[in-house]
Motif scaffolding. Structure first.
Motif, PDB file in Angstrom:
ATOM      1  N   ASP A 151     -10.393   4.225  -8.651  1.00 17.19           N
ATOM      2  CA  ASP A 151      -9.549   5.289  -9.222  1.00 17.19           C
ATOM      3  C   ASP A 151      -8.358   5.578  -8.315  1.00 17.19           C
ATOM      4  O   ASP A 151      -7.218   5.681  -8.782  1.00 17.19           O
ATOM      5  CB  ASP A 151     -10.375   6.566  -9.408  1.00 17.19           C
ATOM      6  CG  ASP A 151     -11.387   6.461 -10.537  1.00 17.19           C
ATOM      7  OD1 ASP A 151     -11.195   5.593 -11.420  1.00 17.19           O
ATOM      8  OD2 ASP A 151     -12.362   7.230 -10.522  1.00 17.19           O
ATOM      9  N   LEU A 152      -8.619   5.702  -7.024  1.00 16.37           N
ATOM     10  CA  LEU A 152      -7.553   6.036  -6.075  1.00 16.37           C
ATOM     11  C   LEU A 152      -6.504   4.935  -6.008  1.00 16.37           C
ATOM     12  O   LEU A 152      -5.298   5.216  -5.953  1.00 16.37           O
ATOM     13  CB  LEU A 152      -8.150   6.297  -4.690  1.00 16.37           C
ATOM     14  CG  LEU A 152      -8.943   7.606  -4.556  1.00 16.37           C
ATOM     15  CD1 LEU A 152      -9.769   7.599  -3.271  1.00 16.37           C
ATOM     16  CD2 LEU A 152      -8.009   8.814  -4.570  1.00 16.37           C
ATOM     17  N   HIS A 153      -6.945   3.672  -5.999  1.00 13.98           N
ATOM     18  CA  HIS A 153      -5.982   2.562  -5.980  1.00 13.98           C
ATOM     19  C   HIS A 153      -5.133   2.561  -7.256  1.00 13.98           C
ATOM     20  O   HIS A 153      -3.930   2.284  -7.198  1.00 13.98           O
ATOM     21  CB  HIS A 153      -6.720   1.230  -5.839  1.00 13.98           C
ATOM     22  CG  HIS A 153      -7.097   0.890  -4.428  1.00 13.98           C
ATOM     23  ND1 HIS A 153      -6.160   0.554  -3.465  1.00 13.98           N
ATOM     24  CD2 HIS A 153      -8.312   0.846  -3.806  1.00 13.98           C
ATOM     25  CE1 HIS A 153      -6.771   0.302  -2.323  1.00 13.98           C
ATOM     26  NE2 HIS A 153      -8.077   0.479  -2.490  1.00 13.98           N
ATOM     27  N   ARG A 154      -5.746   2.869  -8.377  1.00 13.72           N
ATOM     28  CA  ARG A 154      -5.014   2.893  -9.648  1.00 13.72           C
ATOM     29  C   ARG A 154      -3.974   4.004  -9.640  1.00 13.72           C
ATOM     30  O   ARG A 154      -2.830   3.811 -10.080  1.00 13.72           O
ATOM     31  CB  ARG A 154      -6.020   3.076 -10.795  1.00 13.72           C
ATOM     32  CG  ARG A 154      -5.401   3.196 -12.166  1.00 13.72           C
ATOM     33  CD  ARG A 154      -6.459   2.976 -13.250  1.00 13.72           C
ATOM     34  NE  ARG A 154      -7.678   3.734 -12.974  1.00 13.72           N
ATOM     35  CZ  ARG A 154      -7.877   4.991 -13.334  1.00 13.72           C
ATOM     36  NH1 ARG A 154      -6.910   5.658 -13.958  1.00 13.72           N
ATOM     37  NH2 ARG A 154      -9.022   5.600 -13.079  1.00 13.72           N
ATOM     38  N   TRP A 155      -4.346   5.160  -9.112  1.00 17.52           N
ATOM     39  CA  TRP A 155      -3.387   6.267  -9.057  1.00 17.52           C
ATOM     40  C   TRP A 155      -2.273   5.987  -8.044  1.00 17.52           C
ATOM     41  O   TRP A 155      -1.106   6.289  -8.288  1.00 17.52           O
ATOM     42  CB  TRP A 155      -4.129   7.560  -8.698  1.00 17.52           C
ATOM     43  CG  TRP A 155      -5.122   7.986  -9.736  1.00 17.52           C
ATOM     44  CD1 TRP A 155      -5.038   7.777 -11.087  1.00 17.52           C
ATOM     45  CD2 TRP A 155      -6.358   8.669  -9.516  1.00 17.52           C
ATOM     46  NE1 TRP A 155      -6.146   8.285 -11.721  1.00 17.52           N
ATOM     47  CE2 TRP A 155      -6.969   8.846 -10.792  1.00 17.52           C
ATOM     48  CE3 TRP A 155      -7.018   9.157  -8.393  1.00 17.52           C
ATOM     49  CZ2 TRP A 155      -8.203   9.490 -10.953  1.00 17.52           C
ATOM     50  CZ3 TRP A 155      -8.246   9.791  -8.543  1.00 17.52           C
ATOM     51  CH2 TRP A 155      -8.825   9.963  -9.800  1.00 17.52           C
ATOM     52  N   ALA A 156      -2.646   5.412  -6.898  1.00 16.29           N
ATOM     53  CA  ALA A 156      -1.645   5.115  -5.871  1.00 16.29           C
ATOM     54  C   ALA A 156      -0.636   4.073  -6.368  1.00 16.29           C
ATOM     55  O   ALA A 156       0.544   4.114  -6.009  1.00 16.29           O
ATOM     56  CB  ALA A 156      -2.322   4.623  -4.596  1.00 16.29           C
ATOM     57  N   LYS A 157      -1.108   3.145  -7.207  1.00 13.76           N
ATOM     58  CA  LYS A 157      -0.237   2.076  -7.699  1.00 13.76           C
ATOM     59  C   LYS A 157       0.924   2.629  -8.520  1.00 13.76           C
ATOM     60  O   LYS A 157       2.009   2.031  -8.555  1.00 13.76           O
ATOM     61  CB  LYS A 157      -1.053   1.089  -8.540  1.00 13.76           C
ATOM     62  CG  LYS A 157      -0.307  -0.186  -8.880  1.00 13.76           C
ATOM     63  CD  LYS A 157      -1.217  -1.172  -9.605  1.00 13.76           C
ATOM     64  CE  LYS A 157      -0.458  -2.455  -9.935  1.00 13.76           C
ATOM     65  NZ  LYS A 157      -1.329  -3.427 -10.649  1.00 13.76           N
ATOM     66  N   THR A 158       0.728   3.780  -9.162  1.00 14.12           N
ATOM     67  CA  THR A 158       1.813   4.358  -9.968  1.00 14.12           C
ATOM     68  C   THR A 158       2.974   4.829  -9.099  1.00 14.12           C
ATOM     69  O   THR A 158       4.074   5.047  -9.612  1.00 14.12           O
ATOM     70  CB  THR A 158       1.301   5.549 -10.805  1.00 14.12           C
ATOM     71  OG1 THR A 158       0.903   6.615  -9.917  1.00 14.12           O
ATOM     72  CG2 THR A 158       0.117   5.148 -11.659  1.00 14.12           C
ATOM     73  N   LEU A 159       2.727   4.986  -7.787  1.00 12.92           N
ATOM     74  CA  LEU A 159       3.783   5.422  -6.864  1.00 12.92           C
ATOM     75  C   LEU A 159       4.448   4.251  -6.143  1.00 12.92           C
ATOM     76  O   LEU A 159       5.416   4.453  -5.408  1.00 12.92           O
ATOM     77  CB  LEU A 159       3.201   6.399  -5.838  1.00 12.92           C
ATOM     78  CG  LEU A 159       2.706   7.732  -6.410  1.00 12.92           C
ATOM     79  CD1 LEU A 159       1.853   8.463  -5.384  1.00 12.92           C
ATOM     80  CD2 LEU A 159       3.876   8.602  -6.831  1.00 12.92           C
ATOM     81  N   SER A 160       3.931   3.043  -6.348  1.00 16.75           N
ATOM     82  CA  SER A 160       4.496   1.863  -5.672  1.00 16.75           C
ATOM     83  C   SER A 160       5.980   1.646  -5.955  1.00 16.75           C
ATOM     84  O   SER A 160       6.723   1.251  -5.053  1.00 16.75           O
ATOM     85  CB  SER A 160       3.707   0.611  -6.053  1.00 16.75           C
ATOM     86  OG  SER A 160       2.400   0.667  -5.539  1.00 16.75           O
ATOM     87  N   PRO A 161       6.482   1.894  -7.197  1.00 23.15           N
ATOM     88  CA  PRO A 161       7.905   1.647  -7.448  1.00 23.15           C
ATOM     89  C   PRO A 161       8.854   2.457  -6.573  1.00 23.15           C
ATOM     90  O   PRO A 161       9.989   2.035  -6.354  1.00 23.15           O
ATOM     91  CB  PRO A 161       8.063   2.024  -8.931  1.00 23.15           C
ATOM     92  CG  PRO A 161       6.719   1.772  -9.522  1.00 23.15           C
ATOM     93  CD  PRO A 161       5.746   2.172  -8.448  1.00 23.15           C
ATOM     94  N   ILE A 162       8.409   3.605  -6.049  1.00 23.31           N
ATOM     95  CA  ILE A 162       9.269   4.383  -5.151  1.00 23.31           C
ATOM     96  C   ILE A 162       8.914   4.126  -3.691  1.00 23.31           C
ATOM     97  O   ILE A 162       9.793   4.109  -2.819  1.00 23.31           O
ATOM     98  CB  ILE A 162       9.197   5.901  -5.468  1.00 23.31           C
ATOM     99  CG1 ILE A 162      10.266   6.668  -4.675  1.00 23.31           C
ATOM    100  CG2 ILE A 162       7.811   6.464  -5.192  1.00 23.31           C
ATOM    101  CD1 ILE A 162      11.660   6.389  -5.096  1.00 23.31           C
ATOM    102  N   VAL A 163       7.640   3.884  -3.406  1.00 29.33           N
ATOM    103  CA  VAL A 163       7.217   3.709  -2.012  1.00 29.33           C
ATOM    104  C   VAL A 163       7.607   2.334  -1.478  1.00 29.33           C
ATOM    105  O   VAL A 163       8.090   2.210  -0.344  1.00 29.33           O
ATOM    106  CB  VAL A 163       5.697   3.931  -1.868  1.00 29.33           C
ATOM    107  CG1 VAL A 163       5.241   3.606  -0.451  1.00 29.33           C
ATOM    108  CG2 VAL A 163       5.332   5.367  -2.211  1.00 29.33           C
TER     109      VAL A 163
END
Length: 251
Positions: A151-163
């Motif tokens: 779950d955490l990896h899936r949620w974190a992935k949504t922030l990859s385009p800015i990070v």
């Protein structure tokens, strides 16, 4: 050597905050304890707070485009490794495309998650995530560690385009500065900055055995470093020693 970084503008300051938070998030994600995943979620919400600035997305896109234009000018230069240059330009293009294609502000997908936002509204309250306040969150904490990590990896992935572009931009910025040995006379260094260059980041490395902490201030004309004596549980005191350390100015 201990590394200290000092940003010369608010944009780089925001980039460094995002990078620090994401580095912490990755460390917490690798662990399996429920308490670590609790603080991973808290960190995820902090990233959303920083990344949610209305102007951040446009600033990152402009920086990516500026870097690409600057690097493209080196094409055909015999002193430049063409393969390395094209690899970096390719990464800039990929980051630009991923960020531009993301609809809404960074983290919008997480903001639309009602369960996550319920946790976010309580996590800043001392003790606000107890099982009697958030039974659903308590049940999530009892899940298998691999399920929580997924779950955490899936949620974190949504922030990859800015990070991801922020991390790439900071790497290119850091690589632009060459470290030099300098001397703080009487515990203080005052250095005029070369005119015609716009420095964005200062990097300072100092030997930890010296037990000194640098207090850094600066603007487009000058940088000042004051070395302070660090004793645990005591106030910092100004040092009067002559001390050498490494300094790099990144433009």
């Amino acid at each position: 050597m201990i590394l200290y970084e000092y940003p010369f503008n608010e944009r780089v300051r925001t980039y460094l905050r995002l990078e620090t938070l994401f580095r912490r998030l990755l460390q917490l994600l690798a662990r399996e304890q429920a308490i670590d995943h609790h603080f991973a979620l808290a960190t995820l919400f902090e990233i959303m707070e920083v990344a949610g600035r209305s102007d951040l997305k446009s600033e990152v896109l402009k920086d990516l485009d500026r870097q690409k234009s600057a690097l493209a000018a080196y094409r055909g230069n015999p002193a430049i490794a063409e393969a390395v240059l094209e690899d970096i330009i390719g990464k800039l293009d990929a980051c630009y495309g991923a960020l531009q294609d993301q609809s809404g502000k960074p983290g919008q997908a997480l903001s639309d998650n009602e369960w996550l936002m319920g946790v976010r509204s309580r996590i800043a309250i001392p003790g606000g995530t107890c099982e009697f306040d958030l039974p659903g969150y308590h049940a999530w904490q009892q899940l298998d560690p691999a399920r929580r990590q997924g779950d955490l990896h899936r949620w974190a992935k949504t922030l990859s385009p800015i990070v991801d572009p922020v991390r790439l931009l900071l790497k290119l910025l850091r690589d632009s500065g060459a470290p030099q040995k300098v001397m703080a006379t009487g515990g203080q260094l005052q250095q005029n900055l070369p005119q015609g260059r716009s420095f964005q980041l200062l990097r300072l490395r100092i030997d930890p055995t010296l037990n000194l902490v640098p207090e850094i201030s600066g603007n487009r004309l000058m940088v000042v470093v004051r070395l302070m004596t660090h004793e645990p549980a005591e106030r910092l005191r100004a040092s009067t020693e002559d001390v050498s350390f490494e300094l790099a100015l990144c433009a």
